[in-house]
Scaffold this motif. Structure first.
Motif, PDB file in Angstrom:
ATOM      1  N   UNK A 207      44.995  47.242  36.551  1.00 54.96           N
ATOM      2  CA  UNK A 207      43.596  47.462  36.168  1.00 54.96           C
ATOM      3  C   UNK A 207      43.427  47.223  34.678  1.00 54.96           C
ATOM      4  N   UNK A 208      42.247  46.740  34.313  1.00 55.39           N
ATOM      5  CA  UNK A 208      41.916  46.715  32.887  1.00 55.39           C
ATOM      6  C   UNK A 208      40.750  47.661  32.639  1.00 55.39           C
ATOM      7  N   UNK A 209      40.452  47.908  31.382  1.00 53.32           N
ATOM      8  CA  UNK A 209      39.418  48.882  31.030  1.00 53.32           C
ATOM      9  C   UNK A 209      38.135  48.613  31.806  1.00 53.32           C
ATOM     10  N   UNK A 210      37.505  49.689  32.215  1.00 55.41           N
ATOM     11  CA  UNK A 210      36.274  49.542  32.991  1.00 55.41           C
ATOM     12  C   UNK A 210      36.574  49.519  34.475  1.00 55.41           C
ATOM     13  N   UNK A 211      37.838  49.771  34.836  1.00 61.05           N
ATOM     14  CA  UNK A 211      38.171  49.911  36.244  1.00 61.05           C
ATOM     15  C   UNK A 211      37.982  48.652  37.054  1.00 61.05           C
ATOM     16  N   UNK A 212      38.361  47.514  36.475  1.00 59.20           N
ATOM     17  CA  UNK A 212      38.335  46.270  37.262  1.00 59.20           C
ATOM     18  C   UNK A 212      39.775  45.848  37.507  1.00 59.20           C
ATOM     19  N   UNK A 213      39.985  45.218  38.664  1.00 61.02           N
ATOM     20  CA  UNK A 213      41.332  44.717  38.934  1.00 61.02           C
ATOM     21  C   UNK A 213      41.525  43.444  38.119  1.00 61.02           C
ATOM     22  N   UNK A 214      42.552  43.463  37.263  1.00 62.09           N
ATOM     23  CA  UNK A 214      42.836  42.283  36.450  1.00 62.09           C
ATOM     24  C   UNK A 214      43.609  41.260  37.293  1.00 62.09           C
ATOM     25  N   UNK A 215      44.612  41.723  37.984  1.00 66.44           N
ATOM     26  CA  UNK A 215      45.302  40.902  38.970  1.00 66.44           C
ATOM     27  C   UNK A 215      46.161  41.817  39.835  1.00 66.44           C
ATOM     28  N   UNK A 216      46.626  41.266  40.939  1.00 67.71           N
ATOM     29  CA  UNK A 216      47.575  42.028  41.735  1.00 67.71           C
ATOM     30  C   UNK A 216      48.542  41.068  42.389  1.00 67.71           C
ATOM     31  N   UNK A 217      49.667  41.579  42.788  1.00 72.26           N
ATOM     32  CA  UNK A 217      50.649  40.707  43.407  1.00 72.26           C
ATOM     33  C   UNK A 217      51.821  41.489  43.929  1.00 72.26           C
ATOM     34  N   UNK A 218      52.704  40.775  44.605  1.00 71.12           N
ATOM     35  CA  UNK A 218      53.919  41.423  45.088  1.00 71.12           C
ATOM     36  C   UNK A 218      54.838  41.642  43.890  1.00 71.12           C
ATOM     37  N   UNK A 219      55.829  42.469  44.096  1.00 71.40           N
ATOM     38  CA  UNK A 219      56.771  42.749  43.013  1.00 71.40           C
ATOM     39  C   UNK A 219      57.419  41.455  42.530  1.00 71.40           C
ATOM     40  N   UNK A 220      57.736  40.537  43.464  1.00 73.65           N
ATOM     41  CA  UNK A 220      58.380  39.278  43.071  1.00 73.65           C
ATOM     42  C   UNK A 220      57.432  38.465  42.200  1.00 73.65           C
ATOM     43  N   UNK A 221      56.159  38.409  42.607  1.00 70.30           N
ATOM     44  CA  UNK A 221      55.179  37.636  41.831  1.00 70.30           C
ATOM     45  C   UNK A 221      55.015  38.205  40.427  1.00 70.30           C
ATOM     46  N   UNK A 222      54.941  39.534  40.346  1.00 69.40           N
ATOM     47  CA  UNK A 222      54.730  40.151  39.031  1.00 69.40           C
ATOM     48  C   UNK A 222      55.984  40.051  38.174  1.00 69.40           C
ATOM     49  N   UNK A 223      57.149  40.203  38.806  1.00 72.19           N
ATOM     50  CA  UNK A 223      58.400  40.093  38.050  1.00 72.19           C
ATOM     51  C   UNK A 223      58.544  38.689  37.485  1.00 72.19           C
ATOM     52  N   UNK A 224      58.061  37.691  38.225  1.00 71.32           N
ATOM     53  CA  UNK A 224      58.171  36.300  37.778  1.00 71.32           C
ATOM     54  C   UNK A 224      57.277  36.022  36.565  1.00 71.32           C
ATOM     55  N   UNK A 225      56.336  36.950  36.304  1.00 77.04           N
ATOM     56  CA  UNK A 225      55.459  36.758  35.151  1.00 77.04           C
ATOM     57  C   UNK A 225      56.117  37.214  33.864  1.00 77.04           C
ATOM     58  N   UNK A 226      57.367  37.676  33.944  1.00 77.84           N
ATOM     59  CA  UNK A 226      58.081  38.097  32.737  1.00 77.84           C
ATOM     60  C   UNK A 226      57.614  39.472  32.308  1.00 77.84           C
ATOM     61  N   UNK A 227      57.505  39.663  31.021  1.00 72.05           N
ATOM     62  CA  UNK A 227      57.169  40.972  30.492  1.00 72.05           C
ATOM     63  C   UNK A 227      55.663  41.182  30.561  1.00 72.05           C
ATOM     64  N   UNK A 228      55.153  41.322  31.786  1.00 76.19           N
ATOM     65  CA  UNK A 228      53.693  41.386  31.921  1.00 76.19           C
ATOM     66  C   UNK A 228      53.144  42.685  31.358  1.00 76.19           C
ATOM     67  N   UNK A 229      54.015  43.689  31.247  1.00 74.77           N
ATOM     68  CA  UNK A 229      53.557  44.977  30.739  1.00 74.77           C
ATOM     69  C   UNK A 229      53.002  44.826  29.322  1.00 74.77           C
ATOM     70  N   UNK A 230      53.789  44.225  28.427  1.00 77.55           N
ATOM     71  CA  UNK A 230      53.279  44.101  27.063  1.00 77.55           C
ATOM     72  C   UNK A 230      52.266  42.955  26.984  1.00 77.55           C
ATOM     73  N   UNK A 231      52.426  41.934  27.830  1.00 77.03           N
ATOM     74  CA  UNK A 231      51.540  40.775  27.751  1.00 77.03           C
ATOM     75  C   UNK A 231      50.131  41.082  28.248  1.00 77.03           C
ATOM     76  N   UNK A 232      50.010  41.894  29.301  1.00 76.42           N
ATOM     77  CA  UNK A 232      48.697  42.106  29.907  1.00 76.42           C
ATOM     78  C   UNK A 232      48.185  43.520  29.741  1.00 76.42           C
ATOM     79  N   UNK A 233      49.036  44.485  30.040  1.00 75.79           N
ATOM     80  CA  UNK A 233      48.537  45.865  30.007  1.00 75.79           C
ATOM     81  C   UNK A 233      48.244  46.271  28.565  1.00 75.79           C
ATOM     82  N   UNK A 234      49.101  45.842  27.641  1.00 71.21           N
ATOM     83  CA  UNK A 234      48.897  46.168  26.238  1.00 71.21           C
ATOM     84  C   UNK A 234      47.560  45.662  25.717  1.00 71.21           C
ATOM     85  N   UNK A 235      47.110  44.541  26.305  1.00 71.67           N
ATOM     86  CA  UNK A 235      45.848  43.956  25.841  1.00 71.67           C
ATOM     87  C   UNK A 235      44.617  44.740  26.291  1.00 71.67           C
ATOM     88  N   UNK A 236      44.774  45.482  27.384  1.00 71.75           N
ATOM     89  CA  UNK A 236      43.676  46.307  27.875  1.00 71.75           C
ATOM     90  C   UNK A 236      42.570  45.567  28.513  1.00 71.75           C
TER      91      UNK A 236
END
Ligand code: ATP
Length: 236
Positions: A207-236
């Protein structure tokens, strides 16, 4: 099993959740992550009937839960481990546990479930007579999970169950959730710990601010995105 469709929830004028849709299938372990204030707690609280949505719907097993009271939603099979654990500090561990089964009538079945819960969480057997307030954070979290399970849910929602816990206790909580999932329980987990969540969940919604789904995926899909935690969640 759970279908949240186009959900919008306001706190006063603040739209905490806007047009959020998510699905959880029977037996699935789904994660919901996003930074502080993204609307994760509001989403869970709306599913269990504690908040009324402005628009949108919550369906469970083909039934519309949107306008049902929290106790009817609990009886329909949705139980929640709330943020901050919400243990009754002056009540004993045993009393706290029994409160979890308050909506159930089959006493014998409840007693059997209670016995099984004490096998699963031996620390609760040891501390049975202690007031809830005297338990450590990790013990309280196990109590909160056991209490929610005593409602005999088909879907378990958890809001930040590892918040403020020591690393070993964080491991213990994730182990418990993996075990419950392996036994067939359907789980929707809200967590700050995004990396750990995508590791254990079948799918995760970000989720990003305002309660919208930014993206979703399986664990494999998200893991393949690399360090998505700092890349996406950090951005808010
Ligand atoms: P956190 O991880 O900090 O709990 P969250 O993703 O669970 O964050 P929410 O607690 O659902 O997010 O909050 C979403 C938004 O709604 C935030 O802007 C928050 O300030 C606001 N909010 C939440 N609860 C209330 C309330 N009871 N009254 C007013 N505003 C609220």
């Amino acid at each position: 099993m759970l279908s949240v469709t186009d959900l919008t929830v306001h706190h006063g004028r603040v739209a905490a959740v806007q047009g959020l849709s998510l699905d959880v299938r029977e037996g699935e372990f789904v994660g919901l992550v996003g930074h502080n204030g993204a609307g994760k707690t509001t989403t869970l609280m709306t599913i269990v009937g504690a908040y009324r949505p402005t628009s949108g719907s919550v369906g469970f097993d083909g039934r519309d839960l949107t306008r049902l009271s929290p106790d009817r939603i609990l009886r329909a099979g949705v139980s929640m481990v709330p943020e901050g654990r919400r243990i009754f500090g002056r009540l004993s561990v045993g009393e706290n546990l029994k409160i979890g089964a308050i909506c159930r009538r089959e006493r014998r079945q409840v007693d059997e479930d209670l016995d099984r819960m004490l096998e699963r969480f031996p620390v609760l057997k040891k501390t049975w007579h202690k007031p809830g307030a005297q338990l450590s954070g990790g013990e309280q979290q196990q109590l909160a999970i056991a209490r929610a399970l005593l409602a005999s849910p088909r879907l378990l929602l958890l809001d930040e169950p590892t918040l403020g816990l020591a690393p070993l206790m964080v491991d213990r909580v994730f182990d418990i959730l993996e075990q419950l999932h392996a036994e067939g329980l359907t789980i929707l987990l809200v967590e700050q710990n995004a990396a750990r969540t995508i590791e254990v969940a079948d799918r995760t919604y970000v989720l990003r601010t305002g309660g919208r789904v930014q993206f979703h995926g399986t664990s494999e899909e998200l893991a393949a995105m690399g360090d998505f935690e700092s890349a996406y969640i950090g951005m808010g």
